[in-house]
Write an enzyme that holds these catalytic residues in place. Structure first.
Site, short mmCIF file in Angstrom:
data_model
loop_
_atom_site.label_atom_id
_atom_site.label_comp_id
_atom_site.label_asym_id
_atom_site.label_seq_id
_atom_site.Cartn_x
_atom_site.Cartn_y
_atom_site.Cartn_z
N ASP A 116 0.81 -1.21 0.00
CA ASP A 116 0.00 0.00 0.00
C ASP A 116 0.85 1.26 0.00
OD1 ASP A 116 0.78 -0.87 2.61
OD2 ASP A 116 -0.52 0.64 3.49
N LYS B 202 -6.64 -0.17 6.51
CA LYS B 202 -5.45 0.05 7.34
C LYS B 202 -5.27 1.53 7.62
CE LYS B 202 -0.86 1.00 6.56
NZ LYS B 202 0.49 0.82 6.02
N GLU C 180 2.31 2.33 15.01
CA GLU C 180 3.71 1.87 14.85
C GLU C 180 4.61 2.61 15.82
OE1 GLU C 180 5.36 1.72 10.89
OE2 GLU C 180 7.41 1.54 11.65
N LYS D 188 -1.87 -4.43 14.05
CA LYS D 188 -0.58 -4.44 13.35
C LYS D 188 0.45 -3.74 14.24
CE LYS D 188 1.48 -3.36 8.91
NZ LYS D 188 1.32 -3.46 7.48
N GLU E 193 -3.04 0.07 13.66
CA GLU E 193 -1.57 0.09 13.57
C GLU E 193 -0.95 1.32 14.22
OE1 GLU E 193 0.00 -0.04 9.56
OE2 GLU E 193 2.07 -0.12 10.27
N TYR F 48 6.52 6.56 5.49
CA TYR F 48 5.91 5.57 4.61
C TYR F 48 5.09 6.21 3.52
CZ TYR F 48 4.73 0.87 3.48
OH TYR F 48 4.63 -0.33 2.84
N SER G 142 2.32 -8.77 8.47
CA SER G 142 1.76 -7.85 7.48
C SER G 142 2.92 -6.98 7.03
CB SER G 142 0.64 -7.01 8.11
OG SER G 142 0.19 -6.04 7.18
#
Ligand code: 13P
Length: 392
Positions: A67, A179, A221, A261, A219, A392, A330
């Site tokens: 993605d 997501k 992170e 995630k 998620e 990202y 993932s």
């Protein structure tokens, strides 16, 4: 205590009562049951959400994260000397989704919006190819990170405005899970404000996704950046997951219909200490057992800059004994790195690149089952993929 009689005496209102005069986004109705001591919002998609989450969290399979936004995909293509054109992005994504037999190891693929509506170079819809491969299509719905005013140079994740209507359209287009990636930085704090904002944003997104039939991947992170010890990551992760679950509950999110995630608990990437897979597995599982209810079907780790082999070894170590949830992967970088390098943008390398992807997918599938041996891995797959300040 909830009981059938309590439930019967509850006031039952249809969503349409709240939205008189406003267009309904979809035909499914949502019943909202009130009781003085309990409020539960139940989406009509509940059964489907549970089923989708279970399918993605099926034994020996995990998620291919593909993605990358157009900007990030541009960085990937630049690393093999290709221009960031739509045609090159399409060629690369075609290579990924058409790898023969990919669905044996991959249960879901997260797509960027462009790819959800894109066709392969042969004109077949990418979503259709995925479904033929027995892979559930997913969609990145966040709008990326921006500076968080009032914080210590930290960020927050945008994308809640218009999310309900976008999610409904993504569902129509074939997506079944979503997501939203937000980040927490250890060197910059994290400040209480940044953690709260991250947790609240994830919870609002999760509720909106479920209301529109998409299983939310939650998620937060915890970035690898920093020189801190593994114990510090553990401490921050406990704080972050406590808040995330507090707000998920407050937003009436159905835990059986989400996927997580997380980052694995590791030392900071710039720390002089390295942790063995056993140590990473031990602290990560301790953290998860303290914070994550067993009703959550799947924990799908991100790779976060670990090498391909490291990410697989750590996952394997976590699956040496039964867990309350499906513990899987993932990965983006840790599935795609060797594949991308092998392709190099050359049509004659497509098959070799697909073999490289299949090898990584199979290795992680074995790791999900706790059966990965680590034999025969290439030097490329052992290279650390961490990039300081990576966006990202
Ligand atoms: P990495 O596995 O490269 O950290 O990607 C994580 C991610 O969020 C992609 O969807």
């Amino acid at each position: 205590m909830a009981s059938a009689s309590l439930f019967k005496s509850s006031l039952v209102l249809d969503k349409s009562e709240f939205v008189k005069g406003q267009p309904l986004l979809r035909q499914h109705s949502v019943s909202v049951r009130f009781h003085p001591s309990a409020l539960s919002v139940r989406a009509s998609y509940a059964d489907e959400l549970v089923k989708t989450a279970k399918t993605v969290a099926s034994p020996g399979r995990g998620i291919l994260a593909m993605d990358e936004s157009n900007a990030t995909c541009g960085k990937r293509l630049a690393s093999i000397g290709l221009e960031n054109t739509e045609a090159n992005r399409q060629a690369y994504r075609t290579l990924l989704v058409t790898a023969p037999g990919l669905g044996q190891y991959i249960s879901g693929a997260i797509l960027f919006e462009e790819t959800l509506y894109q066709s392969t170079v042969d004109g077949k819809k990418i979503v259709d190819i995925l479904v033929e491969q027995n892979i559930v299509p997913g969609i990145k719905v966040d709008k990326g990170l921006v500076p968080l005013a009032g914080s210590n140079n930290e960020s927050w994740c945008q994308g809640l405005d218009g999310l309900a209507s976008r999610s409904a359209a993504y569902y129509q287009q074939g997506a079944r899970f979503a997501k939203w990636r937000t980040v927490v930085s250890i060197p910059n704090g994290p400040s209480a404000l940044a953690v709260k904002e991250a947790a609240w944003g994830l919870a609002r997104y999760a509720a909106i996704s479920q209301d529109n039939g998409l299983v939310p991947i939650v998620e937060p992170e915890i970035l690898l950046d920093g020189e801190h010890a593994i114990e510090r990551t553990f401490e921050v992760a406990q704080q972050v997951w406590a808040e995330v679950f507090f707000y998920l509950a407050e937003n009436n999110v159905l835990f059986e219909g989400i996927l997580l995630k997380p980052s694995m608990v590791t030392p900071g990437a710039e720390s002089k200490d390295k942790a063995t897979p056993d140590k990473v597995a031990d602290l990560t599982l301790t953290l998860l057992k303290r914070r994550i209810p067993p009703s959550v079907p799947g924990i799908m780790f991100l790779s976060g800059g670990q090498s391909e082999v490291e990410a697989t070894l750590n996952l394997n170590a976590m699956n040496q004994a039964p867990n309350p949830w499906h513990v899987s992967f993932s990965y983006a970088r840790a599935l795609q790195n060797t594949c991308l390098k092998t392709w190099g943008g050359r049509p004659e390398n497509v098959k070799a690149a697909q073999d490289a992807l299949l090898l990584r997918a199979k290795s992680n599938s074995l790791a999900q089952l706790g059966k990965y041996t680590g034999e025969g891995e290439s030097e490329e797959a052992k290279k650390e993929l961490f990039v300081k300040g990576y966006s990202y």
